[in-house]
Design a protein around this motif. Structure first.
Motif, PDB file in Angstrom:
ATOM      1  N   GLY A  75     -45.587 -60.492  -9.473  1.00  0.00           N
ATOM      2  CA  GLY A  75     -45.575 -59.123  -8.979  1.00  0.00           C
ATOM      3  C   GLY A  75     -46.527 -58.254  -9.768  1.00  0.00           C
ATOM      4  N   TYR A 110     -37.536 -70.413  -1.945  1.00  0.00           N
ATOM      5  CA  TYR A 110     -37.461 -68.977  -2.229  1.00  0.00           C
ATOM      6  C   TYR A 110     -35.995 -68.530  -2.217  1.00  0.00           C
ATOM      7  N   PHE A 116     -41.142 -57.818  -0.911  1.00  0.00           N
ATOM      8  CA  PHE A 116     -42.421 -57.865  -1.614  1.00  0.00           C
ATOM      9  C   PHE A 116     -43.526 -58.036  -0.587  1.00  0.00           C
ATOM     10  N   GLY A 119     -48.242 -62.701  -2.034  1.00  0.00           N
ATOM     11  CA  GLY A 119     -47.553 -63.868  -2.572  1.00  0.00           C
ATOM     12  C   GLY A 119     -47.470 -65.032  -1.620  1.00  0.00           C
ATOM     13  N   TYR A 120     -48.467 -65.177  -0.763  1.00  0.00           N
ATOM     14  CA  TYR A 120     -48.480 -66.304   0.174  1.00  0.00           C
ATOM     15  C   TYR A 120     -48.763 -67.601  -0.572  1.00  0.00           C
ATOM     16  N   GLN A 134     -46.028 -67.760   4.509  1.00  0.00           N
ATOM     17  CA  GLN A 134     -45.331 -66.610   3.950  1.00  0.00           C
ATOM     18  C   GLN A 134     -44.130 -67.061   3.133  1.00  0.00           C
ATOM     19  N   ALA A 135     -43.966 -66.475   1.959  1.00  0.00           N
ATOM     20  CA  ALA A 135     -42.766 -66.688   1.162  1.00  0.00           C
ATOM     21  C   ALA A 135     -41.642 -65.905   1.830  1.00  0.00           C
ATOM     22  N   LYS A 136     -40.521 -66.583   2.038  1.00  0.00           N
ATOM     23  CA  LYS A 136     -39.427 -65.977   2.794  1.00  0.00           C
ATOM     24  C   LYS A 136     -38.102 -66.481   2.230  1.00  0.00           C
ATOM     25  N   TYR A 137     -37.135 -65.603   2.135  1.00  0.00           N
ATOM     26  CA  TYR A 137     -35.824 -65.946   1.601  1.00  0.00           C
ATOM     27  C   TYR A 137     -35.242 -67.174   2.288  1.00  0.00           C
ATOM     28  N   VAL A 155     -49.378 -60.887  -5.459  1.00  0.00           N
ATOM     29  CA  VAL A 155     -48.272 -60.070  -4.961  1.00  0.00           C
ATOM     30  C   VAL A 155     -48.683 -58.631  -5.218  1.00  0.00           C
ATOM     31  N   ARG A 160     -41.936 -61.498  -6.182  1.00  0.00           N
ATOM     32  CA  ARG A 160     -41.741 -62.759  -5.453  1.00  0.00           C
ATOM     33  C   ARG A 160     -41.102 -63.765  -6.398  1.00  0.00           C
ATOM     34  N   TYR A 161     -39.945 -64.293  -6.021  1.00  0.00           N
ATOM     35  CA  TYR A 161     -39.233 -65.294  -6.814  1.00  0.00           C
ATOM     36  C   TYR A 161     -39.311 -66.645  -6.103  1.00  0.00           C
TER      37      TYR A 161
END
Length: 183
Positions: A75, A110, A116, A119-120, A134-137, A155, A160-161
């Motif tokens: 981040g 993730y 956020f 952070g791809y 895409q980073a996604k929960y 990011v 982004r975790y």
């Protein structure tokens, strides 16, 4: 490459991961686990690896020695905003020989549902074109981490975790020599 959304269906495990205050305290620190067949899954990170690879794997044919895992927090307000283009590899072996030996397969998950931007995860295809994911929960991505270049784009807002889990056919030198954290 495999992408599975809403991967963890076990609410207890999701809550355990999200409420574990230590899950992201060792960011970027590589840790080795020799797997459930040799030692118990006694931490949320090991339980996640077991959930993915023992109970819910789309491919159970991997013959492996264990798992290398680490967390990433990216981040604009963190020390790290992105992760440059790289191959996952046995770093010590590469240092000594220049040869890249990578894991059998890599996993990115993730676990935090926080907003956020950026952070791809970008993964290079054989034609040299990077695919952007895409980073996604609660999204799981399985790919050839050692066989293709990949990166995390910057990011630009929020945090982004992620947790990365690599499966290894051989035990990396850092594990053999005791310089990697072993759980």
């Amino acid at each position: 490459m495999i992408i599975i959304d809403d991967f963890i269906q076990d609410e207890t495990l999701l809550n355990l991961i999200n409420n574990d205050k230590t899950f992201f305290t060792d960011v970027g620190k590589y840790t080795w686990w020799d797997g459930w067949w040799k030692s118990p899954a006694n931490t949320p990170k090991k339980q996640l690896a077991e959930y993915i690879w023992r109970y819910n794997s789309p491919d159970k044919s991997y013959d492996i020695e264990g798992f290398e895992y680490w967390t990433g927090v990216y981040g604009p307000d963190n020390q790290v905003q992105e992760l440059g283009t790289h191959y996952d590899k046995d770093e010590e072996h590469y240092e000594r020989t220049g040869e890249i030996i990578g894991p059998v397969v890599g996993t990115v998950f993730y676990p935090k549902n926080v907003p956020f931007k950026g952070g791809y995860l970008e993964i290079e295809h054989p034609d040299g074109v990077f695919e952007r994911i895409q980073a996604k929960y609660n999204r799981l991505i399985i790919f050839d981490a050692g066989g293709c270049l990949h990166r995390v784009t910057p990011v630009t807002e929020g945090i982004r975790y992620a947790i990365a889990i690599n499966l290894w056919k051989h035990i990396p030198i850092a594990v053999q020599e005791g310089s990697m954290n072993i759980e």
